[in-house]
Design a protein around this motif. Structure first.
Motif, mmCIF file in Angstrom:
data_model
loop_
_atom_site.group_PDB
_atom_site.id
_atom_site.type_symbol
_atom_site.label_atom_id
_atom_site.label_comp_id
_atom_site.label_asym_id
_atom_site.label_seq_id
_atom_site.Cartn_x
_atom_site.Cartn_y
_atom_site.Cartn_z
ATOM 1 N N VAL A 166 56.222 8.177 4.283
ATOM 2 C CA VAL A 166 57.491 7.974 3.619
ATOM 3 C C VAL A 166 58.519 7.951 4.617
ATOM 4 O O VAL A 166 58.080 7.677 5.872
ATOM 5 C CB VAL A 166 57.701 9.426 2.904
ATOM 6 C CG1 VAL A 166 56.723 9.645 1.658
ATOM 7 C CG2 VAL A 166 57.791 10.547 3.771
ATOM 8 N N GLU A 210 51.536 5.987 -0.272
ATOM 9 C CA GLU A 210 53.028 6.619 -0.731
ATOM 10 C C GLU A 210 53.559 5.817 -1.794
ATOM 11 O O GLU A 210 54.361 6.343 -2.486
ATOM 12 C CB GLU A 210 53.747 6.753 0.700
ATOM 13 C CG GLU A 210 53.192 7.763 1.617
ATOM 14 C CD GLU A 210 53.312 9.100 1.353
ATOM 15 O OE1 GLU A 210 53.542 9.646 0.101
ATOM 16 O OE2 GLU A 210 52.809 9.956 2.034
ATOM 17 N N THR A 217 51.797 3.059 -6.173
ATOM 18 C CA THR A 217 51.154 3.926 -5.001
ATOM 19 C C THR A 217 49.555 3.402 -5.164
ATOM 20 O O THR A 217 49.307 2.589 -5.983
ATOM 21 C CB THR A 217 51.005 5.607 -5.335
ATOM 22 O OG1 THR A 217 50.512 5.638 -6.714
ATOM 23 C CG2 THR A 217 52.463 6.020 -5.357
ATOM 24 N N HIS A 491 56.641 15.827 3.890
ATOM 25 C CA HIS A 491 57.359 14.489 3.725
ATOM 26 C C HIS A 491 58.784 14.992 4.654
ATOM 27 O O HIS A 491 59.745 14.693 3.836
ATOM 28 C CB HIS A 491 57.613 14.320 2.345
ATOM 29 C CG HIS A 491 56.501 13.641 1.577
ATOM 30 N ND1 HIS A 491 56.470 13.044 0.278
ATOM 31 C CD2 HIS A 491 55.337 13.238 2.097
ATOM 32 C CE1 HIS A 491 55.382 12.885 -0.163
ATOM 33 N NE2 HIS A 491 54.684 12.770 1.044
#
Length: 517
Positions: A166, A210, A217, A491
């Motif tokens: 991410v 991600e 995804t 994340h």
């Protein structure tokens, strides 16, 4: 530690050669029968001394061998048969090194086939070869490393996780699963046992899990599983660039025919295993480094676009506005209320308001407006919706109710509302047999490590996060191991896994391979 082990093995060889040499000298020094009556008492003492030395060297050799092969503690107090130099020290170094490979300055970001992702893939490939694996990169940018074992035609075990991250990511999400697997295979290669595996083992670093760049995804793992539609190649990012465009930029020309060639034959695959950080607080709360996943929540991603009438912020009366920003705000509050209290909105057969949705969570993670100026009433607002639940029927009911109520709000506010489904994945149950094997491997690893109080059984956990195992479940049976992370944070740059927990993960995979492969 690795060099120390080599020195100890050399000591054994030298001791044996010395033993043989001294015995030879003793034999040469033995008195000839013809001169037996001339042998002095001193000569006999020399012979006895040499034979005694031979015996001592032999005993030393035996002790040295026992030191190497019995797993006694080294100078640091760590059992050498737990391979901390590879499974912990080198693994942590590699995680930090991979965490420095980024497309951004000051934070970690790697999206589908970005320059940093390509560099990270090249690094992973080097480490695969270091573990004794044959490597290649496929047409979706997935990096493969394979050990054929003793029977190349047997069904293969796949082990994998993702290379992408991410934005402003931590260094363990995805990468930990890859490094743990490669570390375990490197131990087997170092011990000469990699070629003795009963079936092939293949590690895959997936190019996209991600879905940051294209909001879709599992591009990498879906291609392997054969569930990526050809239309997926035409998905566009914010700049209008398609997946196919990105592949061409990386000298890969994907057509409908060769896209389907990426799919693995289910008859060639024995199963899929994935190691991943928990991304939750349960393992930390029970004080254990490892847990086994019993299922993964279903997930839906929506893109909501609200269009109104763009105008001057100072001249259009409030009563005459068709403001998509105000409408979007009401829609987002609706989502929050619906997911906090689904029983107030959903009913079964129109009669009772007691509809429960297991593990339901809903998130708006991104919002943008056009033209995005402080003195302009927006003409358009776009935001994302992420909905997850273990109950697929409940999740679908939430989406149905959300869509109906969103359109009602937009009609009342005289704005248009378009709801586009970007990703949909049903909940996945992990294979019970494979999970049992992973549970035994995790138990064995934690029991062998000092400092792990294993009074209870290995925890069984549900995963609210999506994983490549969801896509691979369409191809073969899947199993997952979770690794403790501090505070359950993921994340985020604050994501953290203890060095010894990295070690535990690698040791668990090693135990699994040694026992079942």
């Amino acid at each position: 530690e690795e060099r120390g082990g080599a020195r100890r093995r050399e000591l054994v060889r030298v001791a044996w050669f010395a033993c043989l040499f001294v015995c030879k000298l003793a034999a040469m020094a033995s008195p000839h029968p013809s001169s037996a009556n001339r042998t002095s008492f001193k000569d006999h003492n020399i012979i006895l001394s040499l034979l005694s030395l031979c015996l001592v060297l032999s005993l030393l050799s035996t002790v040295a061998s026992a030191h190497i092969f019995s797993g006694v503690e080294d100078t640091k107090g760590v059992k050498s048969d737990l391979f901390p130099e590879i499974l912990r020290d080198e693994a942590v170094t590699r995680l930090n090194e991979l965490g420095m490979v980024s497309d951004a300055d000051g934070y970690l970001e790697r999206t589908f086939l970005s320059p940093a992702s390509v560099r990270a893939g090249n690094l992973i490939r080097i480490w695969m070869e270091d573990a004794g694996l044959i490597t290649w990169v496929d047409r979706m940018g997935n990096v493969h490393g394979r050990a054929e074992g003793m029977n190349a035609s047997a069904k293969a075990l796949l082990i994998g996780s993702h290379l992408d991250t991410v934005i402003d990511a931590g260094i363990f999400d995805g990468s930990l699963g890859l490094i743990s697997a490669l570390s375990a295979l490197k131990v087997l290669n170092t011990n000469g046992r990699l070629r003795k595996l009963r079936r092939p083992v293949e590690v895959i670093a997936f190019s996209d899990e991600e879905g940051v760049r294209f909001q879709s995804t599992f591009l990498g793992s879906a291609a392997i599983a054969g569930i990526l539609p050809v239309s997926g190649l035409q998905i566009r990012d914010k700049s209008g660039v398609t997946v196919q465009d990105v592949l061409k930029e990386n000298s890969v020309d994907v057509t409908e025919e060769n896209l389907f060639q990426l799919k693995y034959d289910p008859e060639s695959v024995w199963g899929y295993v994935e190691v991943h950080i928990e991304q939750g607080p349960v393992l930390e709360s029970v004080g254990l480094p490892l847990g086994v996943v019993k299922g993964i929540a279903g997930q839906t991603r929506l893109k909501v676009t609200v269009r109104g009438s763009q105008g001057h912020a100072g001249t259009v009366p409030m009563s005459m506005r068709q403001d998509p920003m105000a409408a979007a705000a009401e829609l987002i509050v609706l989502l929050e209320s619906l997911c906090k209290h689904p029983e107030d909105f959903l009913s079964y057969d129109g009669h009772c308001n007691a509809f429960a949705v297991e593990s339901l969570v809903c998130t708006v993670g991104e919002i943008s407006s056009w033209p995005s100026a402080s003195n302009v009433i927006p003409g358009q607002v776009t935001f994302t919706v992420d909905i997850r639940a273990m109950d697929d029927m409940g999740r679908k009911a939430i989406i149905y109710e959300l869509s109906n109520r969103m359109h009602q709000i937009c009609d009342r506010r005289s704005v248009s509302c378009n709801i586009e489904r970007k990703h949909d994945a049903n909940a996945v149950g992990c294979d019970t047999g494979l999970s049992s094997q992973l549970k035994s491997a995790a138990y064995s690893a934690m029991k062998r490590m000092e400092g792990v109080a294993l009074d209870d059984d290995v925890p069984l956990l549900m995963s609210g996060a999506g994983h490549d195992a969801m896509a691979l479940s369409h191809l073969t049976k899947v199993g997952m191991l979770f690794v403790r992370c501090r505070g359950g944070i993921s994340h985020s740059p604050a994501e953290h896994v203890l060095d010894d927990d990295v070690w535990a993960a690698g040791l668990a995979i090693l135990s699994f391979l040694e026992t079942h492969m």
